[in-house]
Scaffold this motif. Sequence first.
Motif, PDB file in Angstrom:
ATOM      1  N   TRP A   1      -4.395  10.588  -0.189  1.00  0.00           N
ATOM      2  CA  TRP A   1      -3.642   9.335  -0.245  1.00  0.00           C
ATOM      3  C   TRP A   1      -2.961   9.131  -1.591  1.00  0.00           C
ATOM      4  O   TRP A   1      -1.858   8.589  -1.664  1.00  0.00           O
ATOM      5  N   GLU A   2      -3.594   9.594  -2.659  1.00  0.00           N
ATOM      6  CA  GLU A   2      -2.971   9.515  -3.979  1.00  0.00           C
ATOM      7  C   GLU A   2      -1.680  10.339  -3.993  1.00  0.00           C
ATOM      8  O   GLU A   2      -0.644   9.875  -4.479  1.00  0.00           O
TER       9      GLU A   2
ATOM     10  N   PRO B   1      -6.561   2.112  -4.465  1.00  0.00           N
ATOM     11  CA  PRO B   1      -6.724   3.481  -3.976  1.00  0.00           C
ATOM     12  C   PRO B   1      -7.714   3.553  -2.811  1.00  0.00           C
ATOM     13  O   PRO B   1      -8.668   2.794  -2.743  1.00  0.00           O
ATOM     14  N   ALA B   2      -7.465   4.479  -1.924  1.00  0.00           N
ATOM     15  CA  ALA B   2      -8.347   4.682  -0.766  1.00  0.00           C
ATOM     16  C   ALA B   2      -9.666   5.293  -1.228  1.00  0.00           C
ATOM     17  O   ALA B   2      -9.710   6.089  -2.171  1.00  0.00           O
TER      18      ALA B   2
ATOM     19  N   ARG C   1     -10.751  10.289   1.503  1.00  0.00           N
ATOM     20  CA  ARG C   1      -9.634  11.227   1.309  1.00  0.00           C
ATOM     21  C   ARG C   1      -8.719  10.767   0.163  1.00  0.00           C
ATOM     22  O   ARG C   1      -7.497  10.748   0.278  1.00  0.00           O
TER      23      ARG C   1
ATOM     24  N   TYR D   1      -1.859  -2.619  -4.928  1.00  0.00           N
ATOM     25  CA  TYR D   1      -2.314  -1.313  -4.447  1.00  0.00           C
ATOM     26  C   TYR D   1      -3.742  -1.041  -4.894  1.00  0.00           C
ATOM     27  O   TYR D   1      -4.090  -1.203  -6.066  1.00  0.00           O
TER      28      TYR D   1
ATOM     29  N   LYS E   1       0.096  11.200  -1.349  1.00  0.00           N
ATOM     30  CA  LYS E   1       1.034  10.571  -0.406  1.00  0.00           C
ATOM     31  C   LYS E   1       1.768   9.406  -1.064  1.00  0.00           C
ATOM     32  O   LYS E   1       3.002   9.299  -0.986  1.00  0.00           O
ATOM     33  N   ILE E   2       1.042   8.523  -1.729  1.00  0.00           N
ATOM     34  CA  ILE E   2       1.665   7.354  -2.374  1.00  0.00           C
ATOM     35  C   ILE E   2       2.563   7.818  -3.515  1.00  0.00           C
ATOM     36  O   ILE E   2       3.667   7.291  -3.702  1.00  0.00           O
TER      37      ILE E   2
ATOM     38  N   TYR F   1       0.822  -1.202   0.000  1.00  0.00           N
ATOM     39  CA  TYR F   1       0.000   0.000   0.000  1.00  0.00           C
ATOM     40  C   TYR F   1       0.858   1.255   0.000  1.00  0.00           C
ATOM     41  O   TYR F   1       0.671   2.154  -0.825  1.00  0.00           O
ATOM     42  N   TRP F   2       1.832   1.333   0.892  1.00  0.00           N
ATOM     43  CA  TRP F   2       2.587   2.562   1.101  1.00  0.00           C
ATOM     44  C   TRP F   2       3.490   2.920  -0.061  1.00  0.00           C
ATOM     45  O   TRP F   2       3.863   4.081  -0.235  1.00  0.00           O
TER      46      TRP F   2
END
Length: 130
Positions: A75-76, A67-68, A71, A65, A78-79, A57-58
């Motif tokens: 998260w997009e 997507p969340a 939010r 992976y 952040k990754i 995920y990270w």
Amino acid sequence: MVANKGRDTRPELLLRSILHRRGLRYRVNMRPLPELRRTADVVFPKAHVAVFVDGCYWHGCPEHYRPAATRAKFWEDKISSNKARDIETNRRLQESGWTVIRVWEHEDPSSAADKICAVVSGVPESSPAV
């Protein structure tokens, strides 16, 4: 977020256990380059090999992976920044003469250990590891 470990995750521990059983000695969670604020999960200082065990995920695993839903934009971003940092880390280490090995958390630890052993011992990757 507190439950997300930064070190000693299950995939790291399994990989380290296999490497240790095979007779390899290494450093854990060490900065390969002291001036670079990045720590590798397993480091072989004499061989100049840095191993990173990346979470699916990270680090945006292309296979796992997802997507969340909440939010999503945050998260997009952040990754994406994690992936960019990984590329920058690889580049900086390689420019300094280090070999970088990245292992996904879902990879078989034995085959990952085979790859690492081959690189550390200087055997070409296409040859079977001993």
